[in-house]
Scaffold this active site. Structure first.
Site, PDB file in Angstrom:
ATOM      1  N   HIS A 149     -11.481  -1.977   4.640  1.00  0.00           N
ATOM      2  CA  HIS A 149     -10.745  -0.955   4.729  1.00  0.00           C
ATOM      3  C   HIS A 149      -9.124  -0.335   4.091  1.00  0.00           C
ATOM      4  O   HIS A 149      -8.857  -0.429   5.101  1.00  0.00           O
ATOM      5  CB  HIS A 149     -11.420  -0.638   6.467  1.00  0.00           C
ATOM      6  CG  HIS A 149     -12.448  -0.846   7.282  1.00  0.00           C
ATOM      7  ND1 HIS A 149     -13.400   0.429   6.587  1.00  0.00           N
ATOM      8  CD2 HIS A 149     -13.518  -1.320   7.650  1.00  0.00           C
ATOM      9  CE1 HIS A 149     -14.795   0.387   7.074  1.00  0.00           C
ATOM     10  NE2 HIS A 149     -14.713  -1.370   7.293  1.00  0.00           N
ATOM     11  N   SER A 270       8.326   6.506 -16.212  1.00  0.00           N
ATOM     12  CA  SER A 270       8.512   7.962 -15.773  1.00  0.00           C
ATOM     13  C   SER A 270       9.672   8.679 -16.183  1.00  0.00           C
ATOM     14  O   SER A 270      10.749   7.998 -16.877  1.00  0.00           O
ATOM     15  CB  SER A 270       8.988   8.123 -14.138  1.00  0.00           C
ATOM     16  OG  SER A 270       9.159   9.793 -13.824  1.00  0.00           O
TER      17      SER A 270
END
Length: 445
Positions: A149, A270
């Site tokens: 999870h 970026s």
């Protein structure tokens, strides 16, 4: 498929030139078989082979334009090709395509192309498997935290993680080999598959020369359940690629930083933030996997054709045949390169493993307490109590480790002393069966 995601080796299989060469080979082989059987003059079959081979071997843009020109008039691609081919062969061209239907050429050609594409994809898988094996053995005993999870669960090793992916791709390879065999069939059975106008021995001859099996029962087409199985196999491979890519993406997150894609000198992450190192390869792989899986559904829908045939499958296959194999070919090669150069940070793995104060050893303590005489319910409550006390005070001045909280719990202390507790949470015990798992996956490594 757009050029950005296309490797020339796979694109060549689906090029018009390659398709027309295969069409010619099918026609020439069929003519040779008919010549041997006396259906057509053997001399005509020889001329078809000699003159047609010279014409098909050197297909130029002008030839492609001529075929397109004829098709604009005939509205039929196979007839356009046969007309163009006949222009270079001469009178003997009338003996081509005797008793055959267009699907005999189209479907058998598609089988050849899918087999060739599968061979490339299997080679791609072999490279990826080799990379996973190398990195798994390299990190066989590199401890890291296993997560369920997305939450810290228990210790594992990075090598075991990769061994799981290796085993999955090995299964994918077996499926792809089976799918290759599934589509490797030839149909030269004439209209509606009755052999009324063509001897079955022609089909056997063509199949043997092309390395294909004879289609046991064709209608006017090769049954599309074969193609559906092929594209479903590609979809499963793509899903395996995405599972690997998703793991890399998660491990590269700033909060995790246990592994990352290789960042090339001069690479920019970026346009706005110079510090960025983004998981662009694995994100790209996730997107490509979505495409390949998407091609499985139309292949399944192609199975239910009307009666002995219709052409509702044709437009679909002209798209999904090239696009699915080209996209998966690119994805597998990119995944292999990503794993070959993956940067791994064992120190960071250790930091994350130890970051919760030891609560990841809770099951070991639970088992030790039950073996020491405490009920399972009582042991669970005691261990969870110590774990929550550790978890909620992490980073605070009065924080205590899981071990300290356990020793401070009277119920635990009454069953386990410090030595017994340390023996229970010894991390080395978690990896004592790694050799067994690796032997199962890799054999004697």
């Amino acid at each position: 498929m757009v050029p950005r995601y296309t490797r020339p080796e796979m694109a060549a299989i689906w090029s018009p030139e390659a398709r027309f060469r295969i069409w010619f080979e099918i026609e020439a082989l069929a003519a040779e078989a008919m010549g041997q059987l006396g259906t057509i003059p053997a001399e005509a079959a020889a001329v078809i082979r000699e003159k047609g081979e010279a014409r098909a071997a050197g297909i130029s843009q002008a030839d492609l334009d001529r075929i397109d020109e004829i098709e604009r008039e005939t509205r039929h691609d196979v007839i356009a090709f046969l007309t163009w081919l006949g222009e270079g062969i001469g009178p003997e061209a009338r003996f081509m395509h005797q008793g055959m239907t267009s699907s005999d050429v189209l479907d058998t050609c598609l089988s050849v192309q899918m087999v060739r594409a599968a061979d490339l994809l299997i080679a791609d898988l072999d490279r990826l498997l080799a990379a996973l094996r190398t990195r798994a053995l390299e990190h066989k005993y590199t401890p890291t935290i296993g997560r369920s999870h997305g939450i810290h669960a228990e210790p594992t090793t990075f090598g075991l993680k990769l061994a799981g992916h290796y085993a999955e791709f090995a299964r994918c390879r077996a499926r792809l080999v089976a799918a290759r065999a599934e589509v490797a069939t030839c149909a030269i059975s004439g209209p509606v598959g009755t052999f009324a106008s063509v001897d079955p021995r022609v089909e056997e001859f063509v199949a043997s020369r092309l390395g294909l099996a004879v289609e046991p029962v064709s209608t006017q087409v090769i049954p599309r359940d074969r193609h559906a199985a092929y594209f479903c196999a590609l979809a499963v491979v793509a899903s395996a690629v995405e599972r690997l890519a998703t793991e890399v993406r998660h491990l590269q997150r700033s909060e995790v930083r246990e592994a990352e894609e290789y960042f090339h000198p001069g690479q920019k992450g970026s346009s706005a933030m110079p510090h960025k190192r983004n998981p662009v390869l694995s994100e790209n792989l996730t997107g490509l996997a979505r495409l390949v899986r998407g091609y499985a559904m139309p292949a399944l829908e192609n199975v239910a054709l009307w009666h002995e045939r219709d052409i509702s499958h044709s437009s679909v296959e002209r798209v999904i045949g090239p696009d699915a194999t080209i996209a998966l070919d690119f994805a597998l090669m990119r995944a292999a390169g990503m794993m070959e150069k993956l940067t791994v940070y064992p120190e960071r793995m250790t930091e994350n493993l130890e970051s919760l104060g030891g609560v990841v050893h809770s099951q070991k303590v639970l088992l030790a307490l039950t073996q020491a005489g405490l009920s399972r319910e009582g042991a669970y409550r005691a261990v969870q109590r110590a774990a929550m006390a550790t978890w909620t005070r992490l980073g605070k001045p009065d924080a205590r480790t899981f071990r300290d909280n356990l020793l401070a719990d009277e119920e635990v202390a009454g069953k386990l002393d410090a030595a017994g507790l340390d023996a229970a949470i010894d991390p080395q015990r978690d990896f004592r069966h790694v050799e067994t798992v690796f032997a199962r996956v890799f054999g004697a490594a």
